[in-house]
Design an enzyme around this catalytic site. Structure first.
Site, PDB file in Angstrom:
ATOM      1  N   GLU A  61      -5.943  -5.997   4.990  1.00  0.00           N
ATOM      2  CA  GLU A  61      -6.623  -5.881   3.672  1.00  0.00           C
ATOM      3  C   GLU A  61      -5.890  -6.466   2.723  1.00  0.00           C
ATOM      4  O   GLU A  61      -4.595  -6.115   2.451  1.00  0.00           O
ATOM      5  CB  GLU A  61      -6.718  -4.347   3.280  1.00  0.00           C
ATOM      6  CG  GLU A  61      -7.448  -4.076   2.052  1.00  0.00           C
ATOM      7  CD  GLU A  61      -7.760  -2.767   1.385  1.00  0.00           C
ATOM      8  OE1 GLU A  61      -7.421  -1.791   2.159  1.00  0.00           O
ATOM      9  OE2 GLU A  61      -8.339  -2.441   0.355  1.00  0.00           O
TER      10      GLU A  61
ATOM     11  N   ARG B  76       2.351   2.999  15.092  1.00  0.00           N
ATOM     12  CA  ARG B  76       2.490   2.200  13.970  1.00  0.00           C
ATOM     13  C   ARG B  76       4.394   2.006  14.257  1.00  0.00           C
ATOM     14  O   ARG B  76       5.099   2.969  14.724  1.00  0.00           O
ATOM     15  CB  ARG B  76       2.664   2.922  12.633  1.00  0.00           C
ATOM     16  CG  ARG B  76       1.082   3.243  12.167  1.00  0.00           C
ATOM     17  CD  ARG B  76       1.189   4.048  11.035  1.00  0.00           C
ATOM     18  NE  ARG B  76       1.252   3.086   9.748  1.00  0.00           N
ATOM     19  CZ  ARG B  76       0.310   2.548   9.192  1.00  0.00           C
ATOM     20  NH1 ARG B  76      -0.797   2.706   9.470  1.00  0.00           N
ATOM     21  NH2 ARG B  76       0.678   1.938   8.081  1.00  0.00           N
TER      22      ARG B  76
ATOM     23  N   LYS C  91       1.875  -0.237   1.758  1.00  0.00           N
ATOM     24  CA  LYS C  91       1.511  -1.098   0.687  1.00  0.00           C
ATOM     25  C   LYS C  91       1.261  -0.467  -0.630  1.00  0.00           C
ATOM     26  O   LYS C  91       1.972  -0.922  -1.335  1.00  0.00           O
ATOM     27  CB  LYS C  91       0.107  -2.035   1.041  1.00  0.00           C
ATOM     28  CG  LYS C  91       0.596  -3.230   1.947  1.00  0.00           C
ATOM     29  CD  LYS C  91      -0.862  -3.917   2.215  1.00  0.00           C
ATOM     30  CE  LYS C  91      -1.619  -3.498   3.206  1.00  0.00           C
ATOM     31  NZ  LYS C  91      -2.963  -3.894   3.288  1.00  0.00           N
TER      32      LYS C  91
HETATM   33  P1  ATP Z   1      -0.602  -0.066   4.401  1.00  0.00           P
HETATM   34  O1  ATP Z   1      -0.771   1.583   4.618  1.00  0.00           O
HETATM   35  O2  ATP Z   1       0.619  -0.572   4.515  1.00  0.00           O
HETATM   36  O3  ATP Z   1      -1.796  -0.526   3.522  1.00  0.00           O
HETATM   37  P2  ATP Z   1      -2.884  -0.616   6.427  1.00  0.00           P
HETATM   38  O4  ATP Z   1      -2.852  -0.085   7.712  1.00  0.00           O
HETATM   39  O5  ATP Z   1      -3.663   0.090   5.448  1.00  0.00           O
HETATM   40  O6  ATP Z   1      -1.306  -0.449   6.083  1.00  0.00           O
HETATM   41  P3  ATP Z   1      -3.939  -3.162   6.735  1.00  0.00           P
HETATM   42  O7  ATP Z   1      -3.722  -4.250   5.736  1.00  0.00           O
HETATM   43  O8  ATP Z   1      -5.408  -2.486   6.838  1.00  0.00           O
HETATM   44  O9  ATP Z   1      -2.558  -2.188   6.211  1.00  0.00           O
HETATM   45  O10 ATP Z   1      -3.381  -3.501   8.226  1.00  0.00           O
HETATM   46  C1  ATP Z   1      -3.670  -4.572   9.025  1.00  0.00           C
HETATM   47  C2  ATP Z   1      -3.295  -4.337  10.393  1.00  0.00           C
HETATM   48  O11 ATP Z   1      -2.200  -4.032  10.556  1.00  0.00           O
HETATM   49  C3  ATP Z   1      -3.996  -2.884  10.891  1.00  0.00           C
HETATM   50  O12 ATP Z   1      -4.577  -3.149  12.142  1.00  0.00           O
HETATM   51  C4  ATP Z   1      -2.920  -2.093  11.023  1.00  0.00           C
HETATM   52  O13 ATP Z   1      -3.237  -0.995  12.329  1.00  0.00           O
HETATM   53  C5  ATP Z   1      -1.882  -2.823  11.147  1.00  0.00           C
HETATM   54  N1  ATP Z   1      -0.756  -2.010  10.750  1.00  0.00           N
HETATM   55  C6  ATP Z   1      -0.324  -1.578   9.332  1.00  0.00           C
HETATM   56  N2  ATP Z   1       0.639  -0.976   9.372  1.00  0.00           N
HETATM   57  C7  ATP Z   1       1.335  -1.198  10.319  1.00  0.00           C
HETATM   58  C8  ATP Z   1       2.555  -0.627  11.231  1.00  0.00           C
HETATM   59  N3  ATP Z   1       3.235   0.253  10.173  1.00  0.00           N
HETATM   60  N4  ATP Z   1       2.815  -0.866  12.404  1.00  0.00           N
HETATM   61  C9  ATP Z   1       2.040  -1.272  13.140  1.00  0.00           C
HETATM   62  N5  ATP Z   1       0.617  -1.863  12.728  1.00  0.00           N
HETATM   63  C10 ATP Z   1       0.451  -1.843  11.496  1.00  0.00           C
HETATM   64 MG    MG Z   2      -5.862  -0.267   5.622  1.00  0.00          MG
END
Ligand code: ATP
Ligand code: MG
Length: 558
Positions: free
Chosen positions: A34, A260, A270
């Protein structure tokens, strides 16, 4: 990946699918960020996994922006994410997409669900919807609008999009099961009204799809075969499958969840990173103390080292908190081999060689890499006045201190043996200068004397040295798992950045690569602030694992 290496469970599933001819043996994955912030080290795991498994199986990977939340998202983030994925070494070729590319198809899919009697417009308020949803132990209640006629639903939904209603007046929901033990199946919302323009589609839409609805269908539209995501989506999988069963029954991407990556002393959210940036705690998303990809790039972490690290931690379903030392070891290993050696004094102490002719300059020959003679040598200017590291001199030294002490001798690397004759102090009693004499018969490499001393220290010529700002980074937080703290601001390390006025050998003015400052650590010119006239270097990592000590300390403190 070589044949002998054990596969992680995801790679095993994919091999099995290829062997059984599922999806005609194709592998198509996607990385779906995102664009509401910069990527962090956790995303690196997802990127390496999604692009990695596709590469290993001659497959393809989409970079798909999950841009279903206008308002929180921006083009700045889109550009930063693209740069980061490229920097990490991956290429989506022509497969750059957005959930918003599918807004028309998603809208049509919603209409089909309504026509099938499997979606309805609900007019409860957000609070009511929450109340009606029930809890983990109690079933939900059906909304009074659940039985609306299909024609009425179609009419209301079209008018939601036409802009006739305000935010929150209506939502479109799937009609699944309000008593399901899985809360995600209790008539989840598919669309909500948001009357704000979208960075990609402008003012075209007054309604936007929810992530769960958009995500699975986007996977299907792109022909994704394996939809790899983190464990928090495990409970969403039945919903993911439900949407596909209703709408795209002939293509079934398989969702597989993995744990994760959490890195000790780092934030991998983020939202929380944004709070640090907005709060001015750091200089920006690319602050070298952050575990963002932009921060790590600016810090000087080689992308290959990051990929190596991700490979080492593996892919499992186990929750984990990886120690920083593991990442730093990958970095040290990479740079130990790749980085040329240079001389730099971080906390300078002046040395005057009283028996060296005034006004004279000599050139010493220095190896660029101790283990790679093919990288050659360079000249280091040498003169009567030098700088050495403050720590390399001790006035009341213990017997085993083999660096410089009053009356003691030490070798200057690539130069001569010197002896400390006099210690000069200021009125406050602080050492400000050493008067030493050098032994002209001990020039390195000359073979004229094989006299040996126990210590060797680094130095630079005072006359020729560059004055530089050197940024010494330490962990940003005082606790190993800052993400779990209620208020991260209370756990900031006040000493996370030390700025030193260092002296560098002159060849470093034009440096563009990461180098090792001998005996000190790995450093790189700062991508934003460094110039030949005003050198600015970042410390990438120390030579030895200082984290192990910190971890031990943290354990004994607790
Ligand atoms: P954040 O909490 O940092 O916003 P998010 O999961 O909401 O993380 P996205 O932009 O939706 O962020 O993530 C894109 C992809 O990265 C998703 O498929 C998510 O599962 C993966 N991802 C995010 N954080 C991690 C992590 N700490 N380890 C492994 N994969 C991750
Ligand atoms: Mg997300």
């Amino acid at each position: 990946m070589s044949q002998e290496e054990p596969k992680d469970f995801i790679r095993q599933i994919i091999s099995d699918d290829i062997a059984s001819g599922k999806h005609d043996g194709q592998v198509v994955t996607r990385f779906p960020p995102e664009p509401n912030g910069f990527l962090h080290v956790g995303h690196a795991k997802s990127i390496c996994l999604n692009f990695g498994v596709a590469e290993e199986n001659s497959g393809k990977t989409y970079l798909r922006f999950d841009d279903t939340n206008p308002g929180k998202e921006s083009e700045e983030y889109v550009a930063a994410i693209k740069e980061d994925v490229r920097w990490l070494g991956f290429d989506w070729e022509d497969r750059l997409t957005h959930a918003s590319d599918y807004f028309d198809q998603l809208f049509e899919s919603a209409i089909r669900l309504i026509e099938m009697g499997k979606a309805y417009v609900d007019s409860l308020s957000a609070d009511e919807i929450r109340d009606y949803r029930g809890t983990l132990t109690e079933p939900g209640k059906e909304s009074p609008h659940r039985s609306r006629a299909i024609a009425e639903n179609l009419d209301l939904f079209e008018r939601m999009q036409a802009g006739e209603f305000d935010d929150g007046e209506h939502v479109l929901r799937a009609k699944i099961d309000m008593a399901s033990p899985n809360m995600n199946m209790r008539d989840p919302t598919l669309y909500r009204i948001r009357k704000i323009p979208h960075q990609n589609t402008g003012g075209k839409w007054n309604i936007y799809p929810m992530y769960d609805f958009a995500h699975g269908l986007s996977d299907a539209f792109e022909g994704i075969t394996h939809s790899l995501c983190t464990l928090e989506f495990e409970d969403h999988r039945p919903l993911y499958d439900w949407f596909l069963d209703q709408l795209v029954p002939d293509h079934r991407p398989r969702q597989i969840e993995f744990s994760r990556l959490n890195l000790a002393y780092a934030l991998t959210s983020k939202r929380k990173l944004n709070a640090l940036v907005e709060g001015g705690v750091v200089t920006g998303w690319d602050d070298p103390r952050l575990a963002t990809l932009a921060g790590m790039r600016r810090r000087g972490y080689p992308p290959a080292a990051l990929r190596d690290f991700i490979g080492r931690i593996g892919v499992t379903k186990k929750e984990n908190l990886i120690e920083m030392g593991v990442l730093e070891n990958s970095i040290r290993e990479n740079l130990g081999d790749a980085a040329e050696r240079r001389m730099a004094v971080i906390h300078p102490l002046k040395v005057v060689l009283t028996n060296y002719p005034e006004g004279e300059t000599d050139q010493m020959t220095a190896q660029n890499h101790p283990a790679r003679p093919e990288l050659g040598t360079r000249e280091l200017p040498f003169g009567r006045e030098l700088f050495i590291e403050r720590d390399d001199f001790m006035e009341d030294a213990p017997r085993k201190f083999f660096r410089l002490k009053p009356g003691g001798e030490v070798r200057l690397r690539f130069a001569y043996i010197i002896r400390c004759d006099d210690v000069i102090k200021n009125d406050a009693g602080e050492v400000i200068e050493l008067h030493c004499s050098y032994d002209p018969d001990t020039r390195s490499g000359s073979g004229s004397s094989d006299r040996k001393v126990k210590g060797t220290i680094h130095w630079v010529s005072a006359e020729h040295a560059l004055e530089a700002e050197v940024r010494l980074y330490d962990r940003l937080f005082t606790v190993p798992d800052p993400g779990s703290e209620e208020d991260i601001m209370e756990h900031l390390n006040p000493d996370s950045l030390e700025i030193a006025e260092a002296r560098l050998e002159p060849s470093l003015a034009g440096e563009t690569e990461a180098v090792q400052f001998e005996r000190v650590g790995y450093f790189c010119p700062d991508a934003k602030d460094h110039s030949a006239g005003k050198p600015v270097f970042n410390r990438i990592v120390t030579l030895r694992d200082s984290w192990a000590k910190i971890e031990k300390q943290a354990l004994s403190d607790s």
